[in-house]
Design a protein around this motif. Structure first.
Motif, PDB file in Angstrom:
ATOM      1  N   UNK A 117      38.921  30.894  50.701  1.00  0.00           N
ATOM      2  CA  UNK A 117      38.587  30.910  49.279  1.00  0.00           C
ATOM      3  C   UNK A 117      39.213  29.696  48.604  1.00  0.00           C
ATOM      4  N   UNK A 118      38.439  28.936  47.816  1.00  0.00           N
ATOM      5  CA  UNK A 118      39.017  27.766  47.144  1.00  0.00           C
ATOM      6  C   UNK A 118      40.006  28.181  46.055  1.00  0.00           C
ATOM      7  N   UNK A 119      40.989  27.337  45.825  1.00  0.00           N
ATOM      8  CA  UNK A 119      41.960  27.598  44.760  1.00  0.00           C
ATOM      9  C   UNK A 119      41.311  27.288  43.422  1.00  0.00           C
ATOM     10  N   UNK A 120      41.348  28.262  42.526  1.00  0.00           N
ATOM     11  CA  UNK A 120      40.731  28.103  41.208  1.00  0.00           C
ATOM     12  C   UNK A 120      41.571  27.148  40.369  1.00  0.00           C
ATOM     13  N   UNK A 121      41.014  25.992  39.954  1.00  0.00           N
ATOM     14  CA  UNK A 121      41.818  25.009  39.216  1.00  0.00           C
ATOM     15  C   UNK A 121      41.908  25.253  37.727  1.00  0.00           C
ATOM     16  N   UNK A 122      41.061  26.156  37.189  1.00  0.00           N
ATOM     17  CA  UNK A 122      41.031  26.245  35.733  1.00  0.00           C
ATOM     18  C   UNK A 122      40.887  27.645  35.172  1.00  0.00           C
ATOM     19  N   UNK A 123      40.271  28.550  35.900  1.00  0.00           N
ATOM     20  CA  UNK A 123      39.984  29.856  35.307  1.00  0.00           C
ATOM     21  C   UNK A 123      41.237  30.682  35.025  1.00  0.00           C
ATOM     22  N   UNK A 145      52.796  41.106  39.993  1.00  0.00           N
ATOM     23  CA  UNK A 145      53.214  40.101  39.007  1.00  0.00           C
ATOM     24  C   UNK A 145      52.037  39.184  38.680  1.00  0.00           C
ATOM     25  N   UNK A 146      51.251  38.818  39.697  1.00  0.00           N
ATOM     26  CA  UNK A 146      50.092  37.964  39.465  1.00  0.00           C
ATOM     27  C   UNK A 146      49.049  38.685  38.612  1.00  0.00           C
ATOM     28  N   UNK A 147      48.790  39.950  38.919  1.00  0.00           N
ATOM     29  CA  UNK A 147      47.838  40.721  38.124  1.00  0.00           C
ATOM     30  C   UNK A 147      48.293  40.812  36.673  1.00  0.00           C
ATOM     31  N   UNK A 149      50.300  38.640  35.033  1.00  0.00           N
ATOM     32  CA  UNK A 149      50.528  37.382  34.334  1.00  0.00           C
ATOM     33  C   UNK A 149      49.369  36.395  34.382  1.00  0.00           C
ATOM     34  N   UNK A 150      48.498  36.501  35.358  1.00  0.00           N
ATOM     35  CA  UNK A 150      47.377  35.566  35.470  1.00  0.00           C
ATOM     36  C   UNK A 150      46.110  36.273  35.017  1.00  0.00           C
ATOM     37  N   UNK A 151      45.573  35.854  33.887  1.00  0.00           N
ATOM     38  CA  UNK A 151      44.423  36.525  33.288  1.00  0.00           C
ATOM     39  C   UNK A 151      43.193  35.627  33.269  1.00  0.00           C
ATOM     40  N   UNK A 152      42.045  36.229  33.051  1.00  0.00           N
ATOM     41  CA  UNK A 152      40.799  35.487  32.940  1.00  0.00           C
ATOM     42  C   UNK A 152      40.795  34.687  31.645  1.00  0.00           C
ATOM     43  N   UNK A 153      40.557  33.387  31.764  1.00  0.00           N
ATOM     44  CA  UNK A 153      40.559  32.548  30.579  1.00  0.00           C
ATOM     45  C   UNK A 153      39.340  32.837  29.703  1.00  0.00           C
ATOM     46  N   UNK A 154      38.265  33.338  30.321  1.00  0.00           N
ATOM     47  CA  UNK A 154      37.055  33.625  29.553  1.00  0.00           C
ATOM     48  C   UNK A 154      37.129  34.984  28.852  1.00  0.00           C
ATOM     49  N   UNK A 155      37.618  35.979  29.568  1.00  0.00           N
ATOM     50  CA  UNK A 155      37.662  37.342  29.016  1.00  0.00           C
ATOM     51  C   UNK A 155      38.946  37.628  28.254  1.00  0.00           C
ATOM     52  N   UNK A 196      43.645  35.778  48.770  1.00  0.00           N
ATOM     53  CA  UNK A 196      44.170  36.539  47.642  1.00  0.00           C
ATOM     54  C   UNK A 196      45.075  35.662  46.784  1.00  0.00           C
ATOM     55  N   UNK A 197      45.943  34.892  47.434  1.00  0.00           N
ATOM     56  CA  UNK A 197      46.830  33.996  46.693  1.00  0.00           C
ATOM     57  C   UNK A 197      46.027  32.898  45.999  1.00  0.00           C
ATOM     58  N   UNK A 198      45.012  32.374  46.684  1.00  0.00           N
ATOM     59  CA  UNK A 198      44.208  31.291  46.122  1.00  0.00           C
ATOM     60  C   UNK A 198      43.461  31.726  44.872  1.00  0.00           C
ATOM     61  N   UNK A 199      43.022  32.988  44.841  1.00  0.00           N
ATOM     62  CA  UNK A 199      42.305  33.477  43.667  1.00  0.00           C
ATOM     63  C   UNK A 199      43.154  33.315  42.413  1.00  0.00           C
ATOM     64  N   UNK A 200      44.457  33.548  42.553  1.00  0.00           N
ATOM     65  CA  UNK A 200      45.358  33.454  41.406  1.00  0.00           C
ATOM     66  C   UNK A 200      45.973  32.060  41.276  1.00  0.00           C
ATOM     67  N   UNK A 201      45.441  31.084  42.040  1.00  0.00           N
ATOM     68  CA  UNK A 201      45.935  29.723  41.926  1.00  0.00           C
ATOM     69  C   UNK A 201      47.252  29.484  42.631  1.00  0.00           C
TER      70      UNK A 201
END
Length: 297
Positions: A117-123, A145-147, A149-155, A196-201
């Motif tokens: 899975x690619x690392x999300x650079x912006x979301x 902790x990731x769930x 602290x790391x939120x959807x920038x769109x939602x 899983x880690x990549x999804x959260x950057x």
């Protein structure tokens, strides 16, 4: 705490280069069709949208029409669904291109073209500051902790377990089990933890902590550890039976404690590797007639 996203390298861009990049990268999403099998947009497609000739679009791509009107640029932006600022700011262009490339790579991952899975650079982005838990904390705590602290920038909200599971190609109940601690990092493969880690950057090492950086290419030890996990899950395999016997909790007969200690697992992996090398050498010696049994005859 710094932002999750990395600042993209800002380089000067040409208008015709940007238009060409959009044509080459953004392809229509066709249900049931992989990205690599989807045909790119044509000059005629954009020409119909702009109300101009296909030859004019061709000239824009070649750079022989370097000064289109603002209306034309807005029309190109709306056709490819990018902000008009993409054509007026190199920094904005870098951000947009990084986001588009991530979407493309995500499509290719779901199509099976990419293994990771690619690392999300912006979301994802940090909404709450705080110290990240270190590798001494359980994986469930680091994941939660990731769930949190790391939120959807769109939602502007936390990601759901279903959204994360869908993005990495896993089942929601497995993500839920990892969060609750019912499923440990020893129960899932390294690629799943990496995705899983990549999804959260984050890099793999955030969820798969060890005495070395495992975020790069797989080492031989890591491959052996993965083989050990697979062998342990084989109900009938001799190696799997041996591993489960070695790892059984003496206070809870019949219950497996799993690969609870990575260092011990590495030692066991090394022993198995040494045994395989010795066995291979014995077979080579036997084939060449230099084995000790033939020398004693």
């Amino acid at each position: 705490m710094s932002e999750v996203q990395r600042a993209a390298d800002v380089v000067p861009r040409t208008l015709h280069g940007q238009i060409t990049w959009l044509f080459e990268t953004i392809r229509p999403a066709v249900e049931g069709q992989r990205y690599c099998d989807t045909k790119p947009h044509t000059n005629k497609d954009l020409a119909l949208h702009l109300g101009v000739s296909a030859s004019y679009v061709s000239q824009l791509k070649k750079g022989t029409k370097p000064n289109p009107t603002k209306d034309v640029l807005e029309g190109i932006a709306s056709f490819f669904e990018v902000p008009t600022a993409y054509f007026f700011s190199d920094a904005e262009a870098a951000r947009v291109e990084a986001a588009i490339q991530y979407d493309v790579d995500l499509r290719r991952f779901k199509d099976g073209e990419l293994k990771e899975l690619p690392v999300n650079p912006s979301s994802p982005h940090w909404l709450v500051t705080g110290e990240m838990p270190d590798s001494s904390r359980p994986v469930c705590e680091r994941l939660n902790w990731l769930f949190d602290h790391v939120h959807s920038v769109h939602e502007q909200r936390p990601y759901t377990e279903e959204e994360v599971a869908d993005a990495i190609g896993e089942k929601p109940w497995r993500v839920r089990g990892l969060r609750s601690g019912e499923i440990t990092d020893n129960d899932v493969s390294v690629p799943v933890l990496r995705n899983l880690a990549a999804f959260f950057g984050q890099r793999l090492s955030y969820l798969y902590a060890d005495d070395q950086d495992v975020s790069g290419a797989k080492s031989e030890d890591e491959k052996l550890l993965e083989l050990l996990r697979q062998a342990k899950s084989d109900e009938r395999g001799l190696l799997g039976v041996a591993l489960r016997t070695l790892e059984a909790d003496p206070q809870n007969a019949g219950r497996n404690s799993g690969l609870s200690n990575e260092a011990s697992a590495r030692i066991l992996a090394g022993l198995i590797n040494s045994h395989l090398e010795m066995d291979n050498q014995v077979r080579l010696n036997s084939a060449s007639g230099s084995g000790p049994d033939k020398a004693d005859r």
